[in-house]
Scaffold this motif. Structure first.
Motif, PDB file in Angstrom:
ATOM      1  N   THR A  49      -6.385   9.268  -3.654  1.00  0.00           N
ATOM      2  CA  THR A  49      -6.188   7.939  -3.078  1.00  0.00           C
ATOM      3  C   THR A  49      -7.079   6.942  -3.801  1.00  0.00           C
ATOM      4  N   THR A  50      -6.535   5.821  -4.255  1.00  0.00           N
ATOM      5  CA  THR A  50      -7.249   4.864  -5.109  1.00  0.00           C
ATOM      6  C   THR A  50      -6.947   3.448  -4.655  1.00  0.00           C
ATOM      7  N   VAL A  51      -8.007   2.533  -4.763  1.00  0.00           N
ATOM      8  CA  VAL A  51      -7.860   1.119  -4.427  1.00  0.00           C
ATOM      9  C   VAL A  51      -7.748   0.336  -5.732  1.00  0.00           C
ATOM     10  N   THR A 102      -2.100   5.764  -1.414  1.00  0.00           N
ATOM     11  CA  THR A 102      -2.473   7.011  -0.754  1.00  0.00           C
ATOM     12  C   THR A 102      -1.740   8.165  -1.428  1.00  0.00           C
ATOM     13  N   ASN A 162       0.855  -1.184   0.000  1.00  0.00           N
ATOM     14  CA  ASN A 162       0.000   0.000   0.000  1.00  0.00           C
ATOM     15  C   ASN A 162       0.894   1.238   0.000  1.00  0.00           C
ATOM     16  N   THR A 178      -4.042  -0.143  -1.692  1.00  0.00           N
ATOM     17  CA  THR A 178      -4.554   1.224  -1.567  1.00  0.00           C
ATOM     18  C   THR A 178      -3.374   2.178  -1.736  1.00  0.00           C
TER      19      THR A 178
END
Length: 817
Positions: free
Chosen positions: A191-193, A216, A138, A214
């Motif tokens: 911020t993207t998953v 950030t 992440n 994820t």
């Protein structure tokens, strides 16, 4: 939302693959099929209404209507499921939750009339799904930056596709597994998953990984500020400036650095750091800087004093050629107490001194300034640097803070030491040559009296000195050296000509009184003495104008001293010559020699009368022996009257006689006793020299000299000759000085000659001693006694008398004679 990667048992209708069996033809339309582990597949067999279809499945679980069906038909062993055909087909589901491999699916139809078809076989190849448990990181990314999503332990033969988790849309292209980690680069704005779909390259079996990533998008990390110490040089105006880039030593930030700034950028002479340079004879120099940082009390109380150490900063560098790997010794002692060692190989850092003691109670507030740490004594030894102690002033460097700000406004600060050096040499005026007078009393000039040239420096001039300290006579090249506050130097040369303008001094010897020489009316070889002279630069010559001979009376002698510069001084001395020599009577002298021809001089003797008969004995000079000797007689004679004078020699052996330079007797061959004679004409009063040479070989030794002439009867040669006078003519004789003077002489002149008796008569017949007194012009007198022989050589004259006739008593009178 339906997920293809999450196969659920209850959604069979979505994953249906039809296997159509022509019952009547008893032929399997598709003899083989590929499936994935855990995949649910649907299979169908067409048949006649009322027939029963029997299914047999290896390994898979059979589903009918959503529930597993296991061995429902036990009539026919090996078959797991049977179904009565109602609508012309039998439809089942198989969940291939087995290990990878080939599995058989078999079906046959049995009609209501018990007709049984042949087996219908389908080979199902089951392939494994990719590993669904692989993990994703992440990461955080700076706005506008690129994030790297790392998938750990990817599998070879599998393609991985990154997708937006929001809609499973692909992001970029699939990446093949490598057996190791693989990376997906993304540039999210927010911020993207993300998820990853994994698909087997051979079987196309695919699955969505369980783990999501994820990313950030934000920057909360402070930059990393890294500083370095630098050394800068002041310019000609005494100023220097630095930039943040000079202090920065690789500061960084994850999202980029927006700016860097310094707490101080401008420096001047007040910021100069002390730098001690020690030069070696090998071509390199050691640059040493030391400064106090803190005082560290030792212990917890300091009521009656405390121990302490001092933390020092140092910066040691080498320059030049022939730099060694390290020094032998580099250590020091602070003036405020504490021994310390510095690294022999140089570098920068801190050291702590050994313990020292302070008798005070200020340990809580003590600082290097309070302690008085201002200097250190450094002991240094190394190649080309013999063991020596140097004094090193301590001075703290300039501390500068570097502030680093990243693109998100995060900041970080580091500190650096800025060593400010003044390497700018001072300037110094070049002076024209000058001439100066030597200092009084010496032949040198103290250069400290010279006017120093004008000098300047970007910071300050510490000193201007001149060398050499003492200048000698003539042209001297002096060196003016200006030193600034940082120890930089510069020089200029000036020609200073030292002139000697100081006259020498001279003090004359004492006045001299000298007697005139015996043979002249002057004085020669007068000892004048030595004058006292002195000069600041040395006396070259001392001369005087004294004559070779001094006349009677006073003569002023001028003494002149000349020094090495040609300067002179004079003084005078009075030489008084007096005549204390009375008139001299000529004497006879004899020089005696060994050898018959005057070979070796022995001595000189005075002769009274030249009348010697030595026989076989020794002469007066016993030093010459009895034979084989020679004698040279010399003196003078005075002719009282003009006429011929005869000289007689009586000799045995050889004889020669010179009178007035004329050889009148020459009988030099050896001979027995013989009388020789010679005659010479002289004038009245003439004084002439005589030289008689005699040589004796052996046997008897006889030498005699006689002479005679007008007024002189034959007599042996003596210094004073007897004088004969004749009173016959008149019965008396008036004797003159010239007749009796044996030849007195005086260098200054004879003033008077007197005789004690000048008149002689018949009553004086015979020898009459007469005193001759001779006085010179200076009152000196001599006298001698001369025998005056008075003679009557004429017989009496008897006159003729007349006859006398007289009475018987007549008296006869004697005639006068």
């Amino acid at each position: 939302m339906t997920k293809l990667l999450h196969i659920k048992i209850f959604i069979l209708v979505i994953l249906i693959t039809l296997v159509k069996v022509d019952l009547y033809a008893q032929t399997v339309l598709s003899p083989a099929e590929d499936v994935c582990t855990g995949e649910l597949k649907q299979y169908k067999v067409e048949g006649s209404a009322g027939s029963t279809i029997y299914w047999s499945v290896e390994g898979g679980a059979v589903y009918n209507g959503g529930s597993p069906v296991i061995d429902q038909d036990l009539v026919t062993p090996g078959f797991q499921y049977s179904e009565l055909i109602v609508s012309g087909e039998s439809l089942i589901g198989i969940l291939w939750n087995v290990t990878a491999g080939d599995y058989l699916v078999r079906a046959f139809e049995e009609t209501a009339g018990s007709c049984v078809s042949a087996n219908m076989d389908l080979t199902v190849t089951v392939s494994n799904l990719p590993d669904q448990s692989l993990t994703l990181n992440n990461p955080a990314v700076c706005p506008g930056g690129t994030a790297s999503i790392t998938l750990t332990n990817s599998e070879s033969g599998v393609n991985y596709q990154l997708r937006l988790d929001s809609d499973d849309s692909d992001v970029g292209t699939a990446i093949a597994g490598t057996g190791g980690n693989i990376t997906f680069d993304v540039n999210p704005l927010v911020t993207t998953v993300y998820n990853v779909y994994a698909e087997n390259l051979v079987s196309t079996c695919g699955v969505e990984l369980d783990n999501k990533s994820t990313v950030t998008v934000e920057d909360v990390i402070d930059p990393v500020a890294v500083c370095k110490d630098i050394t800068i040089q002041l310019d000609a105006s005494g100023n220097a400036s630095i930039t943040a880039a000079q202090i920065d030593n690789g500061s960084s930030d994850n999202c980029g650095i927006a700016s860097m700034s310094l707490s101080k950028t401008d420096f001047n002479c007040d910021d100069v750091s002390t730098n001690q340079v020690v030069a070696s004879s090998n071509g390199y120099s050691v640059n040493i800087k030391v400064w106090p940082i803190s005082v560290n009390p030792v212990g917890t109380t300091c009521d009656s004093g405390y121990g302490y150490t001092v933390t020092l900063g140092y910066d040691i560098s080498f320059s030049g050629s022939g730099i060694p790997a390290g020094l032998n010794t580099l250590q020091g002692t602070l003036d405020c107490g504490g021994f310390f060692s510095l690294p022999n190989s140089g570098g920068s850092g801190t050291v702590e001194t050994a313990n020292a003691w302070r008798g005070a109670s200020d340990c809580a507030t003590i600082t290097p300034e309070i302690l008085g740490c201002t200097d250190a004594t450094i002991v240094i030894n190394g190649p080309g640097i013999p063991n020596q102690n140097i004094s090193l002033p301590l001075s703290s460097p300039n501390t500068v803070e570097l502030t680093v700000v990243d693109n998100s406004g995060n900041t970080s600060i580091c500190s650096a030491n800025v060593f400010v050096e003044d390497n700018e040499a001072p300037t110094i005026e070049t002076l024209n040559g000058i001439s100066v007078n030597a200092d009084a009393g010496v032949c040198t000039y103290a250069s400290s009296q010279l006017t120093a040239p004008t000098s300047n420096d970007n910071c300050s001039v510490s000193s201007v000195v001149v060398s050499p300290a003492s200048l000698v006579l003539g042209a001297n090249t002096v060196t003016w050296t200006v030193t600034d506050g940082a120890g930089n130097t510069n020089t200029s040369a000036q020609v200073v000509t030292v002139i000697d303008n100081e006259d020498p001094t001279i003090t004359a010897p004492a006045n001299v009184t000298a007697n005139s020489d015996g043979d002249s009316c002057t004085a020669s070889s007068v000892a004048l003495g030595t004058p006292t002279t002195a000069d600041n630069c040395g006396v070259a010559t001392v001369t005087n104008d004294a004559p070779a001979t001094f006349p009677l009376g006073e003569t002023t002698v001028i003494w002149t001293v000349t020094d090495n510069a040609g300067l002179t001084a004079t003084t005078t001395q009075v030489v008084t010559v007096t005549d204390n020599t009375p008139p001299e009577l000529p004497s006879l002298s004899a020089d005696y020699y060994k050898g018959d021809d005057f070979q070796t001089f022995i001595q000189t003797l005075i002769v009274d009368t030249l009348n010697y008969s030595w026989g076989s004995g020794a002469p007066e000079s016993t030093l010459v022996g009895t034979d084989d000797f020679s004698v040279r007689f010399y003196g003078s004679v005075r002719a009282t009257q003009a006429g011929d004078y005869t000289f007689y020699t009586n000799s045995d052996d050889c004889v020669r006689l010179w009178v007035d330079g004329q050889l009148i007797i020459d009988n030099w061959p050896k001979h027995a006793l013989v009388v020789d004679e010679g005659t010479i004409t002289l004038t009245a009063g003439q004084v002439v020299p005589i030289v008689l040479e005699y040589s004796e070989h052996s046997g008897n030794a006889i030498i005699k000299l006689e002479w005679e002439g007008p007024g002189i009867s034959r007599q042996f040669m003596t210094a004073i000759q007897a004088v004969t006078v004749d009173v016959t003519a008149s019965g008396s004789y008036n004797l003159t000085v010239d007749e009796v003077d044996p030849g007195y002489t005086d260098a200054c002149g004879i003033a008077t000659r007197t005789l004690s008796k000048t008149n002689f008569t018949c009553s004086d017949l015979g020898v009459n001693p007469v005193t001759l007194t001779v006085t010179d012009v200076n009152g000196n007198s001599s006298s001698c006694e001369i025998n005056v022989i008075v003679e009557d050589t004429t017989p009496p004259v008897i006159p003729t008398l007349a006859d006398v006739t007289g009475e018987c008593s007549a008296t006869a009178v004697a005639p006068t004679t």
